[in-house]
Design a protein around this motif. Sequence first.
Motif, PDB file in Angstrom:
ATOM      1  N   ASP A   1     -19.198  -6.641 -32.372  1.00 27.96           N
ATOM      2  CA  ASP A   1     -17.780  -7.023 -32.338  1.00 27.96           C
ATOM      3  C   ASP A   1     -17.376  -7.829 -33.564  1.00 27.96           C
ATOM      4  O   ASP A   1     -16.354  -8.526 -33.549  1.00 27.96           O
ATOM      5  N   PHE A   2     -18.172  -7.765 -34.618  1.00 27.42           N
ATOM      6  CA  PHE A   2     -17.932  -8.618 -35.784  1.00 27.42           C
ATOM      7  C   PHE A   2     -16.524  -8.406 -36.364  1.00 27.42           C
ATOM      8  O   PHE A   2     -15.758  -9.346 -36.533  1.00 27.42           O
ATOM      9  N   TRP A   3     -16.201  -7.150 -36.648  1.00 32.27           N
ATOM     10  CA  TRP A   3     -14.905  -6.908 -37.275  1.00 32.27           C
ATOM     11  C   TRP A   3     -13.761  -7.147 -36.286  1.00 32.27           C
ATOM     12  O   TRP A   3     -12.692  -7.620 -36.682  1.00 32.27           O
ATOM     13  N   ARG A   4     -13.997  -6.826 -35.015  1.00 27.14           N
ATOM     14  CA  ARG A   4     -12.932  -7.049 -34.034  1.00 27.14           C
ATOM     15  C   ARG A   4     -12.561  -8.534 -33.993  1.00 27.14           C
ATOM     16  O   ARG A   4     -11.398  -8.898 -33.950  1.00 27.14           O
ATOM     17  N   ARG A   5     -13.587  -9.390 -34.055  1.00 33.33           N
ATOM     18  CA  ARG A   5     -13.312 -10.835 -34.030  1.00 33.33           C
ATOM     19  C   ARG A   5     -12.610 -11.272 -35.312  1.00 33.33           C
ATOM     20  O   ARG A   5     -11.684 -12.084 -35.281  1.00 33.33           O
ATOM     21  N   ALA A   6     -13.071 -10.724 -36.413  1.00 32.95           N
ATOM     22  CA  ALA A   6     -12.423 -11.076 -37.686  1.00 32.95           C
ATOM     23  C   ALA A   6     -10.969 -10.632 -37.671  1.00 32.95           C
ATOM     24  O   ALA A   6     -10.064 -11.355 -38.105  1.00 32.95           O
ATOM     25  N   SER A   7     -10.760  -9.451 -37.137  1.00 29.24           N
ATOM     26  CA  SER A   7      -9.407  -8.892 -37.096  1.00 29.24           C
ATOM     27  C   SER A   7      -8.506  -9.727 -36.191  1.00 29.24           C
ATOM     28  O   SER A   7      -7.340  -9.987 -36.514  1.00 29.24           O
ATOM     29  N   ALA A   8      -9.065 -10.171 -35.070  1.00 25.22           N
ATOM     30  CA  ALA A   8      -8.270 -11.003 -34.156  1.00 25.22           C
ATOM     31  C   ALA A   8      -7.894 -12.319 -34.826  1.00 25.22           C
ATOM     32  O   ALA A   8      -6.764 -12.806 -34.685  1.00 25.22           O
ATOM     33  N   ALA A   9      -8.821 -12.882 -35.586  1.00 21.76           N
ATOM     34  CA  ALA A   9      -8.513 -14.129 -36.300  1.00 21.76           C
ATOM     35  C   ALA A   9      -7.422 -13.891 -37.336  1.00 21.76           C
ATOM     36  O   ALA A   9      -6.548 -14.728 -37.539  1.00 21.76           O
ATOM     37  N   MET A  10      -7.464 -12.742 -37.964  1.00 18.58           N
ATOM     38  CA  MET A  10      -6.434 -12.426 -38.963  1.00 18.58           C
ATOM     39  C   MET A  10      -5.080 -12.216 -38.300  1.00 18.58           C
ATOM     40  O   MET A  10      -4.046 -12.554 -38.873  1.00 18.58           O
ATOM     41  N   ASP A  11      -5.122 -11.646 -37.097  1.00 12.64           N
ATOM     42  CA  ASP A  11      -3.849 -11.470 -36.372  1.00 12.64           C
ATOM     43  C   ASP A  11      -3.159 -12.808 -36.151  1.00 12.64           C
ATOM     44  O   ASP A  11      -1.939 -12.906 -36.187  1.00 12.64           O
TER      45      ASP A  11
END
Lengths: 189, 269
Positions: free
Chosen positions: B64-74
């Motif tokens: 889930d690495f990118w999903r978490r990064a993406s959520a932080a960017m959101d």
Amino acid sequence: MTLPGLGSKPDLRREFEALAIPLQRDLYAFAFRLTGRREEAEDLAQEALLRAYKSFHRFEKGTKFKAWLFRIATNLYINSYRRKKRRPVPLAFEELGTEDHPLEIPDASPGLQPEKTAMARAAAIELWQTVDRLPEPYRLAVILCDVEELSYEEAAAVMKTPIGTIRSRLFRGRRWLREHLTAGEEERG
Amino acid sequence: MNCDRCREWLSENAGRILPQAQPGCDEVRLHLFWCADCRVEAEAYRDLPARLRAAAPRPEPPADFWRRASAAMDRAEPRSPFRIRTLAPGWTAGLAAALTVSLSFAAYVAQSGRAPAMKNPVAVYSEACDPGGALDLPTNDPERASRWINERSRLTMPIVNLKLARATLIGAKIVNQPEGEIPALAFLTPEGEAILMLSRDSGLPAGQWSPVQDGRYRYNVSHYGSVRMSTWAIGESRYTLAYPGSFPRLLELSRAAARHCDTVNEPFH
């Protein structure tokens, strides 16, 4: 309103993702090499990505994104290291591969017997543990230049030091490694 | 060439030994031809970067690495990277000194209309602004602070009779640059406007002097989100003034501030 020189947010996001997604593995592996711990590596890589995204409008197009991203990660790491006032934790064997997260150390000699492969892996782990014992400035220089294959100029920008300093740290780091690796080999006969 | 020099060369050029043409390569080749010990050393150095790359751990990121990064960017906006942090009391006088030097310089630029020719560093205060550095002012008393700064910083001209302009210190900000956190001061002018003064020694282009000719420098201002910033370099250090308004207004304020400063070292002639 879009400020001069800035794209809209969706454009920036798309542009950022196009550059960053292919590098996520490299970034995570780089963070792991710096910190030696999975949890710390993940935190570092996540924070680096977030900071890079927030500052993406300042990224100079045409320059190397990977070097820029690694620069952010390195500085986060250095700041964290300074705050904690401690050396990074040397890589532990238990970190180097678990059932959940098997570590892939590339097999330098495919086709070897299983026991020889195991020995090669053990040697690789030992080599990396030697890297981890390098004095910190030398370790960073060696990782950036010899492992990540950044140019001297890029590594100098990442570490915010003159190129001469990078060369000197590399020289000392490589010599230190050579001496310690040779000593280890001699001990094993 | 002797063995020591040869091994030094080998270490500096690890992985790039023969046949690439590096300065000194021919001498090294000749030495290696005769010296078996150094040949062994050369082999070891040649292999070292490749061995390191092969040994470097390459763990896979969590699924889930990118999903978490993406959520932080959101949750984040790419934005002008300021956030407020309360100023430690001891910082005041030291950073005020830095502001004074900065404003004097800005006033000088405004009056002369050109960038000064670069000379040796006149005031290098980034060390004093370094949160991990030596900034631990023992007092808020300007005179003692001046003395303290003069003793510890690398000022080639001393600060005398430090007084801050009419601007009032209202807080400090930590500016998140990609290179790390950089301290900044927030001042409130009598006109009720805020000035940020920050130090930086990075090379990021937020506006900077660029050499033109004959030791002259052109001054470039760039946009920084909604904040307009100006950066200049003294020696190896860069200093940035940020002002959430027009640049002429910033210069006007700087001039006004300089008139109220006794700390005018006139560093640039």
